[in-house]
Design an enzyme around this catalytic site. Sequence first.
Site, PDB file in Angstrom:
ATOM      1  N   TYR A  14      -2.758 -17.057  21.288  1.00 29.87           N
ATOM      2  CA  TYR A  14      -2.352 -18.237  20.515  1.00 29.87           C
ATOM      3  C   TYR A  14      -1.670 -17.792  19.222  1.00 29.87           C
ATOM      4  O   TYR A  14      -2.196 -16.971  18.480  1.00 29.87           O
ATOM      5  CB  TYR A  14      -3.599 -19.062  20.205  1.00 29.87           C
ATOM      6  CG  TYR A  14      -3.385 -20.372  19.492  1.00 29.87           C
ATOM      7  CD1 TYR A  14      -2.133 -20.970  19.385  1.00 29.87           C
ATOM      8  CD2 TYR A  14      -4.460 -21.048  18.939  1.00 29.87           C
ATOM      9  CE1 TYR A  14      -1.960 -22.178  18.734  1.00 29.87           C
ATOM     10  CE2 TYR A  14      -4.300 -22.266  18.278  1.00 29.87           C
ATOM     11  CZ  TYR A  14      -3.054 -22.822  18.184  1.00 29.87           C
ATOM     12  OH  TYR A  14      -2.887 -24.013  17.537  1.00 29.87           O
ATOM     13  N   CYS A  15      -0.455 -18.338  18.964  1.00 31.70           N
ATOM     14  CA  CYS A  15       0.279 -18.082  17.732  1.00 31.70           C
ATOM     15  C   CYS A  15       0.501 -16.573  17.564  1.00 31.70           C
ATOM     16  O   CYS A  15       1.012 -15.916  18.464  1.00 31.70           O
ATOM     17  CB  CYS A  15      -0.463 -18.697  16.560  1.00 31.70           C
ATOM     18  SG  CYS A  15       0.425 -18.644  14.982  1.00 31.70           S
ATOM     19  N   LEU A  16       0.112 -15.995  16.432  1.00 32.93           N
ATOM     20  CA  LEU A  16       0.284 -14.564  16.219  1.00 32.93           C
ATOM     21  C   LEU A  16      -0.496 -13.752  17.245  1.00 32.93           C
ATOM     22  O   LEU A  16      -0.070 -12.678  17.656  1.00 32.93           O
ATOM     23  CB  LEU A  16      -0.157 -14.190  14.798  1.00 32.93           C
ATOM     24  CG  LEU A  16      -0.088 -12.719  14.389  1.00 32.93           C
ATOM     25  CD1 LEU A  16       1.289 -12.129  14.659  1.00 32.93           C
ATOM     26  CD2 LEU A  16      -0.464 -12.563  12.925  1.00 32.93           C
TER      27      LEU A  16
END
Length: 591
Positions: A307-309
């Site tokens: 998720y995300c980074l």
Amino acid sequence: MTAENNQKDLQAEAAQTLDDRVRAALSASTMGLSPVALGLATADWCMNLASSPGKQMTLAQRALHLAQEAAQASVQPAGERDARFKDAAWQQWPYSAMKEGFKASDRWWREAAQVEGMTRHHRQLMDFFARQWMDALAPSNWAITNPEVLAKAKETQGASLRKGFELFVQDQQAAHQAKADTPAQALEPLEFAVGKDVACTPGKVVFRNHLIELIQYSPSTDKVLPEPVLIVPSCIMKYYILDLSPHNSMVKYLVGQGHTVLIVSWRNPDASDRELKMQDYLSTGVLQAMAAVKTVTGARSIHTMGYCLGGTFLAIAAAALGRLKRKKTRTEKEQALIPSDMPELSSVILLAAQTDFSEPGELGVFIDEAQLANLRQSMNEKGYLSGKQMGGSFQFLASKDLVWSRNTRRYLMGEDDASFDLMSWNADQTRLPARMHNEYLTSMFLNNALAAGQYRFAGATVALMDIDAPMMVVGTTRDHVSPWKSVYKIHLQTDTHVTFVLAAGGHNAGIVSEPGRPRRSYQIASVEDGAGWMDPDDWAAQTPVVQGSWWEAMDQWIKQRSGAAVKAQPIKAEHVVCDAPGEYVMVRYAD
């Protein structure tokens, strides 16, 4: 000669200290942004506008036209789409005139901020700050020009204004008293207690190192799929964004569908972690977590989700493993950074995760050489990027909703903030180590090294083309952090099956989109071999909209790539470190 050199070093150090203090003082006056970057953008705009008489004439004519439109709209109001002006009182004079005059000014400045000849980054900066200033000047932000505020003050005989002032004083005192070294037990408790109200899916911490705890969740079905699911959340956030309340926990949902779920809980760093690198997050974080999953579950193949980074990290790790699988031999650096007994990857799922940063959306406003120099100076003093700084940046991106509309409700209407799990999680701030964050911003945002084939890990260039596992990539329609068209560029970087999902919502609410939640929809389509490239706008236009939660589509997609279900087994006692949610998630800081 040595004394002379020492004298020069002292003079250089004193000069640098003076420069840093001046920059810090200037930065404080520009909300943490680099005054150099702002000055350059403003100069670029002024010089190009001064040398464009045609643009000046057009803007003058446009101002007259917008003023006429505003005057007409103020006496013949139409439907209102701006949430700030939805109340019927805004349709009455003089408030209708204030509203329409503001909207006309806002449109004019949006056009005035864009002048031919400016650099792309400076155009973005000027557009962003024109919008910020106009949002600040909206008549809805001021008691005397907001009919809703005045009506409520009259109805409550001034009690709403008194309550708003009390909330303002309370917030100012809390901000003044907060210090970086405030012990966690002295901080104000979160509205939703971690381990009790949120992050309460039953499980155990089964692995721990300096950087992560690995949580394995107890099965809730008689049978489970043989391939466990490892989730790598972003280290910018506490992991329980994906394990909120029981009704909207992705972890609980997946466990309930017969998946063995494990999740990484990142350690909240302090000043002693200033030298941690991206390499550490990839090796000690992601890859050691993968190896630990194989050890504690015995699974030879796993599904992975980032998720995300965390998704960016996962994509790099998956590419490194794909490269090793192809070449079958290891260099010394690969032996040092990549555990020897790694599982196969059954799939790679990326949630709102960028791998191409050439179009980072509004976050790009904060990224240039001057801004990074400003940020480095701040991080070098502390050894980390504080949660307050990160939170301020995200508030800045959506200031209309997160700052001005909130301030109106809280300080002018006297309405306390609504309490719900996502807001409580958002207040549970995290830090990032100085070196790691600097490397991330420089290599990814500033140089776009991963997409350009220039990012190196374990002694070799990372190529996402080396990912050989099927991928599901999820973007969200209103994402300010990872714009979906940027996320969509994974199609240009990989040579494996990609199923792309475009979910309704923003960076957080679009991902936390449980079944049964109203007004949720998504689009989903797969790229077949030899299909070629499709423009994202064409993809969106041609792909049908499905009502409901994309979680259900993800569950089926994973199951199609899994083996036959087997009898569920309890978590092995020899691997248990402590009960979930563990210790790392409990670490809180005032900053």
